[in-house]
Design an enzyme around this catalytic site. Structure first.
Site, PDB file in Angstrom:
ATOM      1  N   ARG A 151       0.829  -1.219   0.000  1.00  0.00           N
ATOM      2  CA  ARG A 151       0.000   0.000   0.000  1.00  0.00           C
ATOM      3  C   ARG A 151       0.861   1.265   0.000  1.00  0.00           C
ATOM      4  NH1 ARG A 151      -2.066  -3.645  -1.185  1.00  0.00           N
ATOM      5  NH2 ARG A 151      -3.569  -4.925  -0.074  1.00  0.00           N
ATOM      6  N   SER A 193      -9.805  -0.894   4.693  1.00  0.00           N
ATOM      7  CA  SER A 193      -9.003  -0.950   5.918  1.00  0.00           C
ATOM      8  C   SER A 193      -8.589   0.453   6.337  1.00  0.00           C
ATOM      9  CB  SER A 193      -7.743  -1.787   5.685  1.00  0.00           C
ATOM     10  OG  SER A 193      -8.112  -3.095   5.350  1.00  0.00           O
ATOM     11  N   GLU A 263      -3.922   3.690   6.616  1.00  0.00           N
ATOM     12  CA  GLU A 263      -3.957   3.311   5.193  1.00  0.00           C
ATOM     13  C   GLU A 263      -4.787   4.348   4.429  1.00  0.00           C
ATOM     14  OE1 GLU A 263      -4.336  -0.816   4.196  1.00  0.00           O
ATOM     15  OE2 GLU A 263      -5.462  -0.370   2.369  1.00  0.00           O
TER      16      GLU A 263
HETATM   17  C1  FAD Z   1     -15.291  -1.200   0.813  1.00  0.00           C
HETATM   18  C2  FAD Z   1     -13.856  -0.932   0.439  1.00  0.00           C
HETATM   19  C3  FAD Z   1     -12.953  -1.977   0.422  1.00  0.00           C
HETATM   20  C4  FAD Z   1     -11.608  -1.737   0.084  1.00  0.00           C
HETATM   21  N1  FAD Z   1     -10.740  -2.778   0.068  1.00  0.00           N
HETATM   22  C5  FAD Z   1      -9.460  -2.587  -0.302  1.00  0.00           C
HETATM   23  C6  FAD Z   1      -8.545  -3.689  -0.388  1.00  0.00           C
HETATM   24  O1  FAD Z   1      -8.880  -4.835  -0.146  1.00  0.00           O
HETATM   25  N2  FAD Z   1      -7.273  -3.416  -0.781  1.00  0.00           N
HETATM   26  C7  FAD Z   1      -6.855  -2.152  -1.079  1.00  0.00           C
HETATM   27  O2  FAD Z   1      -5.689  -1.985  -1.444  1.00  0.00           O
HETATM   28  N3  FAD Z   1      -7.691  -1.097  -0.989  1.00  0.00           N
HETATM   29  C8  FAD Z   1      -8.982  -1.277  -0.615  1.00  0.00           C
HETATM   30  N4  FAD Z   1      -9.835  -0.213  -0.530  1.00  0.00           N
HETATM   31  C9  FAD Z   1      -9.337   1.146  -0.781  1.00  0.00           C
HETATM   32  C10 FAD Z   1      -9.505   1.617  -2.241  1.00  0.00           C
HETATM   33  O3  FAD Z   1     -10.193   0.657  -2.991  1.00  0.00           O
HETATM   34  C11 FAD Z   1      -8.143   1.859  -2.889  1.00  0.00           C
HETATM   35  O4  FAD Z   1      -7.253   2.595  -2.092  1.00  0.00           O
HETATM   36  C12 FAD Z   1      -8.271   2.591  -4.227  1.00  0.00           C
HETATM   37  O5  FAD Z   1      -7.013   2.602  -4.812  1.00  0.00           O
HETATM   38  C13 FAD Z   1      -8.786   4.018  -4.079  1.00  0.00           C
HETATM   39  O6  FAD Z   1      -8.858   4.624  -5.359  1.00  0.00           O
HETATM   40  P1  FAD Z   1      -9.495   6.078  -5.506  1.00  0.00           P
HETATM   41  O7  FAD Z   1      -9.448   6.464  -6.938  1.00  0.00           O
HETATM   42  O8  FAD Z   1     -10.810   6.129  -4.863  1.00  0.00           O
HETATM   43  O9  FAD Z   1      -8.405   6.932  -4.712  1.00  0.00           O
HETATM   44  P2  FAD Z   1      -8.626   8.206  -3.744  1.00  0.00           P
HETATM   45  O10 FAD Z   1      -9.202   7.750  -2.461  1.00  0.00           O
HETATM   46  O11 FAD Z   1      -9.333   9.288  -4.452  1.00  0.00           O
HETATM   47  O12 FAD Z   1      -7.102   8.628  -3.519  1.00  0.00           O
HETATM   48  C14 FAD Z   1      -6.214   7.751  -2.854  1.00  0.00           C
HETATM   49  C15 FAD Z   1      -4.771   8.233  -3.089  1.00  0.00           C
HETATM   50  O13 FAD Z   1      -4.458   8.107  -4.480  1.00  0.00           O
HETATM   51  C16 FAD Z   1      -4.008   9.359  -4.992  1.00  0.00           C
HETATM   52  N5  FAD Z   1      -4.425   9.465  -6.389  1.00  0.00           N
HETATM   53  C17 FAD Z   1      -5.685   9.330  -6.896  1.00  0.00           C
HETATM   54  N6  FAD Z   1      -5.648   9.463  -8.242  1.00  0.00           N
HETATM   55  C18 FAD Z   1      -4.357   9.688  -8.574  1.00  0.00           C
HETATM   56  C19 FAD Z   1      -3.667   9.915  -9.803  1.00  0.00           C
HETATM   57  N7  FAD Z   1      -4.290   9.955 -10.990  1.00  0.00           N
HETATM   58  N8  FAD Z   1      -2.320  10.126  -9.773  1.00  0.00           N
HETATM   59  C20 FAD Z   1      -1.646  10.098  -8.597  1.00  0.00           C
HETATM   60  N9  FAD Z   1      -2.227   9.887  -7.402  1.00  0.00           N
HETATM   61  C21 FAD Z   1      -3.579   9.681  -7.389  1.00  0.00           C
HETATM   62  C22 FAD Z   1      -4.632  10.414  -4.092  1.00  0.00           C
HETATM   63  O14 FAD Z   1      -3.888  11.622  -4.131  1.00  0.00           O
HETATM   64  C23 FAD Z   1      -4.564   9.698  -2.747  1.00  0.00           C
HETATM   65  O15 FAD Z   1      -3.249   9.836  -2.223  1.00  0.00           O
HETATM   66  C24 FAD Z   1     -11.180  -0.419  -0.218  1.00  0.00           C
HETATM   67  C25 FAD Z   1     -12.109   0.638  -0.201  1.00  0.00           C
HETATM   68  C26 FAD Z   1     -13.432   0.393   0.121  1.00  0.00           C
HETATM   69  C27 FAD Z   1     -14.411   1.534   0.115  1.00  0.00           C
END
Ligand code: FAD
Length: 275
Positions: A151, A193, A263
């Site tokens: 992560r 998480s 996380e």
């Molecule tokens: C129910 C649920 C279950 C989940 N289970 C897991 C799991 O099992 N494993 C896991 O790893 N994660 C899990 N997650 C977390 C989530 O799925 C991941 O972290 C995912 O990558 C988030 O993507 P996002 O676009 O919503 O990112 P955001 O929440 O919008 O941003 C997260 C980070 O990414 C950066 N970011 C976003 N877009 C870009 C870009 N284009 N360039 C550079 N940086 C960027 C942001 O600045 C921030 O630092 C879960 C979430 C939920 C709601």
């Protein structure tokens, strides 16, 4: 609509974070749209789809990629994906085109940029496994030149596109396996998480051991179902979430001498001072 307001509408979008973020917390905020990299400045915080983000009513200036970064295509025998592409769309594309190694993504909410930045994954299946290179605002970075781990990545600028090895053989069995893994996780709004698992241990076990499993402040709670999921029972607030986060960090440190590391990302101008 005048030309001027049309241009402004294209450049700024009002987002209601109480609907948009997976925590269902936050207020309506104007977010700048990144059409190309000249729109970006270091003091903007780039969001994806906020599935890993806890946002306050006082966030830093926000920026989000424009829709032109939502695409997925096969080119030069590689899979090329725009950073705003949602994980569901990637999963459907891979299923339709019989592409292997992305089955886990159907249970990982987010955009490709967020997934890559977080090196998101399930168990040993991580987004970096099949990565070849990314295109960012300033450079093409090959996987071997990126520092990444559990992560974590050292990527500190907007990812515009990520490019992956292409292998065929979509595996429906794996989809079922990932679906099963999700069965013991809470269905209430969360960001997955809350803390990273410390080496050799589980954040959920530690939170439970300090008596916080099922504990509720306002509508926020360390879930009864899985203690490392901070969930919103309806009208949870940023402040209640932060209270529980601080309490977990404090109690786990006092009892086990372990510093829990978040996380999830916290978006609040004063967050660091509040810690
Ligand atoms: C129910 C649920 C279950 C989940 N289970 C897991 C799991 O099992 N494993 C896991 O790893 N994660 C899990 N997650 C977390 C989530 O799925 C991941 O972290 C995912 O990558 C988030 O993507 P996002 O676009 O919503 O990112 P955001 O929440 O919008 O941003 C997260 C980070 O990414 C950066 N970011 C976003 N877009 C870009 C870009 N284009 N360039 C550079 N940086 C960027 C942001 O600045 C921030 O630092 C879960 C979430 C939920 C709601």
């Amino acid at each position: 609509m005048s030309v001027l307001s049309w241009i402004i509408n294209k450049m700024i979008k009002s987002i209601d974070f109480s609907k948009f973020s997976s925590f269902k917390i936050g207020s309506v905020v104007d977010v700048k749209i990144l059409e190309d990299c000249s729109d970006y400045r270091d003091d903007y915080y780039l969001i994806g789809s906020c599935n890993n983000t806890l946002i306050s009513d006082n966030p830093p200036p926000l920026i989000k990629l424009s829709k032109k970064y939502d695409y997925i295509k096969i080119e030069d025998n590689l899979l090329k994906i725009g950073a705003l592409t949602p994980s569901g769309k990637i999963a459907s594309f891979c299923k339709k085109h019989n592409i292997a190694n992305f089955e886990f993504i159907s249970h990982l909410p987010g955009t490709l940029g967020g997934l890559v930045k977080m090196n998101a994954g399930l168990k040993e299946f991580e987004i970096f496994n099949n990565l070849v290179y990314i295109n960012t605002c300033t450079q093409k970075r090959y996987k071997k030149d990126i520092v990444f781990g559990y992560r974590y990545t050292d990527i500190n600028e907007p990812i515009l596109e990520a490019v992956f090895n292409l292998e065929y053989g979509f595996d429906e069995q794996k989809v079922m396996m990932f679906k099963k893994m999700r069965l013991n996780q809470p269905k209430k709004p969360s960001a997955g998480s809350c803390f990273k698992n410390p080496q050799g241990d589980y954040a959920g076990r530690l939170i439970e051991a300090v008596g916080l499993k099922g504990i509720r402040i306002g509508d926020m709670e360390f879930s009864e179902v899985h203690a490392n999921f901070l969930v919103n029972n309806g009208n949870g607030t940023f402040e209640d979430a932060i209270y529980l986060i601080k309490e977990a960090k404090k109690r786990v440190y006092e009892k086990f001498n372990i510093k829990l590391e978040l996380e999830i990302e916290v978006l609040d101008k004063n967050w660091l001072e509040k810690l």
